[in-house]
Write an enzyme that holds these catalytic residues in place. Sequence first.
Site, PDB file in Angstrom:
ATOM      1  N   ASP A 236       0.805  -1.215   0.000  1.00 13.59           N
ATOM      2  CA  ASP A 236       0.000   0.000   0.000  1.00 13.59           C
ATOM      3  C   ASP A 236       0.841   1.270   0.000  1.00 13.59           C
ATOM      4  O   ASP A 236       0.334   2.353   0.309  1.00 13.59           O
ATOM      5  CB  ASP A 236      -0.940   0.013   1.210  1.00 13.59           C
ATOM      6  CG  ASP A 236      -2.149  -0.881   0.991  1.00 13.59           C
ATOM      7  OD1 ASP A 236      -2.672  -0.887  -0.147  1.00 13.59           O
ATOM      8  OD2 ASP A 236      -2.567  -1.568   1.936  1.00 13.59           O
TER       9      ASP A 236
ATOM     10  N   ASP B 264      -7.863  -4.535  -3.024  1.00  9.25           N
ATOM     11  CA  ASP B 264      -7.394  -3.199  -2.649  1.00  9.25           C
ATOM     12  C   ASP B 264      -6.155  -2.775  -3.440  1.00  9.25           C
ATOM     13  O   ASP B 264      -5.934  -1.579  -3.694  1.00  9.25           O
ATOM     14  CB  ASP B 264      -7.029  -3.143  -1.159  1.00  9.25           C
ATOM     15  CG  ASP B 264      -7.988  -3.879  -0.251  1.00  9.25           C
ATOM     16  OD1 ASP B 264      -8.485  -4.956  -0.650  1.00  9.25           O
ATOM     17  OD2 ASP B 264      -8.211  -3.410   0.874  1.00  9.25           O
TER      18      ASP B 264
END
Length: 399
Positions: free
Chosen positions: A117, A175
């Site tokens: 991320d 995600d």
Amino acid sequence: MKRELYMAVLGIGLLTACDIPKAGTPEWFETAVKTSGHQLLYMADQLKNVPDTVCFPRSTKADGSYRLENAKDWTSGFYPGSMWLAYEMTGDEALAKEARKYTNRLEDIQYYTGNHDIGFMMYCSYGQALRLKPEPKDKQVLVNSSESLCTRFGPEVGLIRSWDFGDWSYPVIIDNMMNLEMLFWASEQTGNSKYRDIAMAHADKTLKNHFRENMTSYHVVSYSVPSGKVESKGTFQGYSDSSAWARGQAWGVYGYTMCYRFTKNSAYLEAAHKIARFIMENRPSENDYIPYWDYDAPDIPNAPRDASAAAVTASALLELCGYTDDKNLSNSYMEYAENILKQLSSPDYLAKENENKGFILKHSVGSFPHDSEVDVPLNYADYYYLEALRRYKELKKFG
């Protein structure tokens, strides 16, 4: 010729889009922007004495105190990013000052390889900084961050590995589509196709394996190494392995819309349209646009809502509306996003000034199965809400 959305320097700002006539600024929008700027500065004041090492406000705890994280938390870039977006809409230099302070606290993350991320962490912070108030180092920080993200790409599997924990051999979560934006940007900025090639490889294989026939998404797909074959499909934060986790659907429609922006690959656009259709056809009711945390939650209509999923969806639809020749479809995306924003900007979801610990939105869900961050504010809900407001303002041409 298709009407396209041409994005500003980092692909973050909308320049032109759907043919929307200029309009006066609605009161609900003005209230939303004013409240957002106030809340972010209120939070900065509340946190002025916390240590720099653990200073990033993610959510609130059960006792009402802040949940603060260090720079390596996957959400660390959203608070500075939110302040950059609020600065853009308000012109308040105090927001820019705080945004730069928190952005600079992430500088060392450019070399961090333990988190897929890093795109969220660095592109939402340094990316906005580079677009709005650039400093000489900002571009190189993002290029270095892209290099760090590339270390998580396994050529034999053809995907960026998401997590390093659990019993999966090579887990990839939906995600992760959001982190590809920084890679596409890096290719455009450096002329090095490596970043784009990795992003497209990841997007292609995710599209092949993450989605069911109705374009609902599995949360986690794990692959065998080195064969790259699927070993399992399931969830971690959704209700069940076969359910449609709301934020996962939002990540999907946003991710493939963004991928189309950079590649003009029609497969990505088709995927975005299909995911959007599922979301729009499965809202709670005719006049209710904030999804339950999972579309298949067993206790609907008493299940918690997820404002973060709604905010991400609104932002995605405001981009997607420019990628179709079908005026009715384009208008339907605009109307749906507008209705989300109006509902999020109502007292049911928009916090009052000096309340909600300075967070902007109420009623999001982090991970319901783990009883983690259920019906609380979340910093990424605030970020995508602000991004959606900014996109909406540019499309409507008011202000």
